[in-house]
Write a protein that holds these residues in place. Structure first.
Motif, mmCIF file in Angstrom:
data_model
loop_
_atom_site.group_PDB
_atom_site.id
_atom_site.type_symbol
_atom_site.label_atom_id
_atom_site.label_comp_id
_atom_site.label_asym_id
_atom_site.label_seq_id
_atom_site.Cartn_x
_atom_site.Cartn_y
_atom_site.Cartn_z
ATOM 1 N N LYS A 1 -1.662 -11.248 -22.695
ATOM 2 C CA LYS A 1 -0.935 -10.439 -21.721
ATOM 3 C C LYS A 1 -1.906 -9.429 -21.120
ATOM 4 C CE LYS A 1 3.559 -10.799 -24.031
ATOM 5 N NZ LYS A 1 4.683 -10.053 -24.664
ATOM 6 N N TRP A 2 -1.809 -9.252 -19.810
ATOM 7 C CA TRP A 2 -2.723 -8.368 -19.094
ATOM 8 C C TRP A 2 -1.935 -7.360 -18.271
ATOM 9 C CZ3 TRP A 2 -8.160 -8.854 -19.213
ATOM 10 C CH2 TRP A 2 -8.637 -9.966 -19.904
ATOM 11 N N PHE A 3 -2.490 -6.157 -18.145
ATOM 12 C CA PHE A 3 -1.974 -5.155 -17.209
ATOM 13 C C PHE A 3 -3.054 -4.934 -16.149
ATOM 14 C CE2 PHE A 3 1.775 -2.510 -18.851
ATOM 15 C CZ PHE A 3 2.352 -3.613 -19.469
ATOM 16 N N VAL A 4 -2.638 -4.886 -14.894
ATOM 17 C CA VAL A 4 -3.576 -4.738 -13.786
ATOM 18 C C VAL A 4 -3.309 -3.423 -13.061
ATOM 19 C CG1 VAL A 4 -2.076 -6.003 -12.176
ATOM 20 C CG2 VAL A 4 -4.550 -5.898 -11.743
ATOM 21 N N ILE A 5 -4.371 -2.840 -12.515
ATOM 22 C CA ILE A 5 -4.267 -1.534 -11.880
ATOM 23 C C ILE A 5 -3.595 -1.627 -10.517
ATOM 24 C CG2 ILE A 5 -6.451 -1.563 -10.575
ATOM 25 C CD1 ILE A 5 -6.908 1.323 -11.668
ATOM 26 N N ARG A 6 -2.886 -0.571 -10.167
ATOM 27 C CA ARG A 6 -2.313 -0.445 -8.831
ATOM 28 C C ARG A 6 -2.619 0.972 -8.348
ATOM 29 N NH1 ARG A 6 3.460 -2.711 -8.547
ATOM 30 N NH2 ARG A 6 2.320 -4.659 -8.251
ATOM 31 N N ASN A 7 -3.638 1.112 -7.495
ATOM 32 C CA ASN A 7 -4.027 2.418 -6.966
ATOM 33 C C ASN A 7 -3.141 2.783 -5.784
ATOM 34 O OD1 ASN A 7 -6.212 3.092 -8.693
ATOM 35 N ND2 ASN A 7 -7.517 1.632 -7.620
ATOM 36 N N ILE A 8 -2.503 3.925 -5.862
ATOM 37 C CA ILE A 8 -1.577 4.381 -4.824
ATOM 38 C C ILE A 8 -2.094 5.685 -4.236
ATOM 39 C CG2 ILE A 8 0.802 5.010 -4.292
ATOM 40 C CD1 ILE A 8 0.544 2.164 -5.300
ATOM 41 N N GLU A 9 -2.302 5.717 -2.925
ATOM 42 C CA GLU A 9 -2.680 6.976 -2.277
ATOM 43 C C GLU A 9 -1.443 7.866 -2.162
ATOM 44 O OE1 GLU A 9 -4.699 6.296 1.382
ATOM 45 O OE2 GLU A 9 -6.382 5.255 0.445
ATOM 46 N N PRO A 10 -1.556 9.187 -2.309
ATOM 47 C CA PRO A 10 -2.801 9.966 -2.412
ATOM 48 C C PRO A 10 -3.278 10.184 -3.850
ATOM 49 C CG PRO A 10 -0.959 11.448 -2.259
ATOM 50 C CD PRO A 10 -0.376 10.058 -2.238
ATOM 51 N N PHE A 11 -2.700 9.459 -4.805
ATOM 52 C CA PHE A 11 -3.047 9.690 -6.204
ATOM 53 C C PHE A 11 -4.440 9.192 -6.556
ATOM 54 C CE2 PHE A 11 1.673 9.401 -6.395
ATOM 55 C CZ PHE A 11 1.894 10.713 -6.767
ATOM 56 N N ALA A 12 -4.842 8.079 -5.965
ATOM 57 C CA ALA A 12 -6.156 7.518 -6.257
ATOM 58 C C ALA A 12 -6.577 6.603 -5.118
ATOM 59 C CB ALA A 12 -6.133 6.743 -7.571
ATOM 60 N N LYS A 13 -7.858 6.612 -4.803
ATOM 61 C CA LYS A 13 -8.374 5.737 -3.755
ATOM 62 C C LYS A 13 -8.684 4.353 -4.333
ATOM 63 C CE LYS A 13 -10.390 9.456 -0.986
ATOM 64 N NZ LYS A 13 -11.634 10.004 -0.378
ATOM 65 N N LYS A 14 -8.706 3.382 -3.453
ATOM 66 C CA LYS A 14 -9.036 2.016 -3.866
ATOM 67 C C LYS A 14 -10.555 1.901 -3.962
ATOM 68 C CE LYS A 14 -4.861 0.025 -1.886
ATOM 69 N NZ LYS A 14 -4.275 -0.982 -0.968
ATOM 70 N N ASP A 15 -11.069 2.331 -5.102
ATOM 71 C CA ASP A 15 -12.518 2.368 -5.298
ATOM 72 C C ASP A 15 -12.953 1.190 -6.166
ATOM 73 O OD1 ASP A 15 -11.471 3.112 -7.711
ATOM 74 O OD2 ASP A 15 -12.084 5.206 -7.555
ATOM 75 N N VAL A 16 -13.956 1.397 -6.995
ATOM 76 C CA VAL A 16 -14.481 0.318 -7.837
ATOM 77 C C VAL A 16 -13.459 -0.155 -8.870
ATOM 78 C CG1 VAL A 16 -16.878 0.993 -7.570
ATOM 79 C CG2 VAL A 16 -15.519 2.009 -9.407
ATOM 80 N N THR A 17 -12.406 0.629 -9.071
ATOM 81 C CA THR A 17 -11.402 0.232 -10.055
ATOM 82 C C THR A 17 -10.391 -0.768 -9.493
ATOM 83 O OG1 THR A 17 -9.941 2.073 -9.464
ATOM 84 C CG2 THR A 17 -11.574 2.472 -11.194
ATOM 85 N N GLU A 18 -10.450 -1.037 -8.211
ATOM 86 C CA GLU A 18 -9.497 -1.974 -7.612
ATOM 87 C C GLU A 18 -9.563 -3.328 -8.325
ATOM 88 O OE1 GLU A 18 -6.464 -2.655 -4.670
ATOM 89 O OE2 GLU A 18 -7.331 -0.968 -5.725
#
Length: 259
Positions: A129-146
């Motif tokens: 089972k995997w969890f994947v990131i969801r970057n939401i502005e303005p909380f976090a930019k879509k950077d290298v963690t995308e």
């Protein structure tokens, strides 16, 4: 009722298109004396064609435009709400740390559901089972963690994996020392998280006691001594997490993938 009107919107242009191109119904009506013998079928079909164009152009397009306007307004309201939530969280962190320049990012991790893994689970086999990131502005930019993802079941990885296993908040304010050693991360995961100074991960738990999403607070700019302010930080991050989930639960939906 909404489904009914949706079906009506589909049925009207389909029926008009049929009447404009096929004369079968008109012949049947004429043969059964429901229409006069001299009924002008060609003219009626032209009218149906015109009505079909008019309905598609004006009625459906106006509905689509209305829905788009509603969507844009909703996005503006959500953006405003997010700005308020982040400012409230930042002000509380500033009060806790006494650092007026304190800054942080907030990220959402959601279950990644693989179609293949669903098939495997139905066969009774163990599956990752995997969890994947969801970057939401303005909380976090879509950077290298995308697109960053962590395995949470069968050899869990990262703080995200530990939260999934425990069902409780997990934090680490010494990530510069521990990130590459304590969390079973692969080379790519280490590179994409190596700049973080600290992280706090908060689970969202369903009524069935399952972790359905995880909210991560972290920073690569501002230090945070979590141990000294554990209860205050726990209360703050829990409150922000629940506020976000209650107001925008659609952001915490599972992400589907083929593999």
């Amino acid at each position: 009722m909404r489904i009914f009107w949706y079906l009506v919107d589909i049925a009207i242009p389909v029926m008009l298109a049929y009447l404009a191109t096929k004369n079968t119904l008109f012949i049947w009506l004429t043969d059964n004396h429901l229409l006069p013998q001299n009924f002008n079928v060609a003219l009626c079909q032209e009218v149906c064609l015109f009505l079909n164009i008019a309905f598609t152009t004006f009625v459906l397009n106006s509905k689509l435009l209305y829905q788009q306007c509603k969507g844009n307004q909703y996005k503006k309201e959500i953006a405003g709400l997010f700005n308020i939530i982040k400012e409230v969280a930042r002000n509380n962190f500033v009060d806790i740390t006494k650092n007026k320049d304190f800054s942080f990012d907030l990220r959402i991790f959601v279950p990644e559901i693989s179609i293949i893994n669903v098939v495997i689970s139905h066969l009774g086999w163990k599956r990752e089972k995997w969890f994947v990131i969801r970057n939401i502005e303005p909380f976090a930019k879509k950077d290298v963690t995308e697109h960053l993802r962590f395995r949470v079941y069968l050899n869990p990885q990262g703080i995200v994996g530990k939260v999934y296993q425990s069902g409780d908040i997990v934090y680490d304010d010494q990530l510069q020392k521990t990130n590459s050693q304590n969390y079973a991360l692969d080379h790519s995961q280490i590179n994409r998280t190596s700049n973080l100074l600290w992280s706090i991960c908060v689970p969202i738990v369903s009524k069935g006691k399952n972790v359905i999403a995880i909210v991560a607070f972290d920073s690569d700019r501002s230090k945070l001594d979590i141990s000294k302010n554990k209860e205050k930080i726990r209360t703050l991050t829990n409150t922000i997490t629940l506020l976000m989930y209650d107001s925008t639960s659609e952001l915490f939906a599972r992400k589907w993938s083929l593999l």
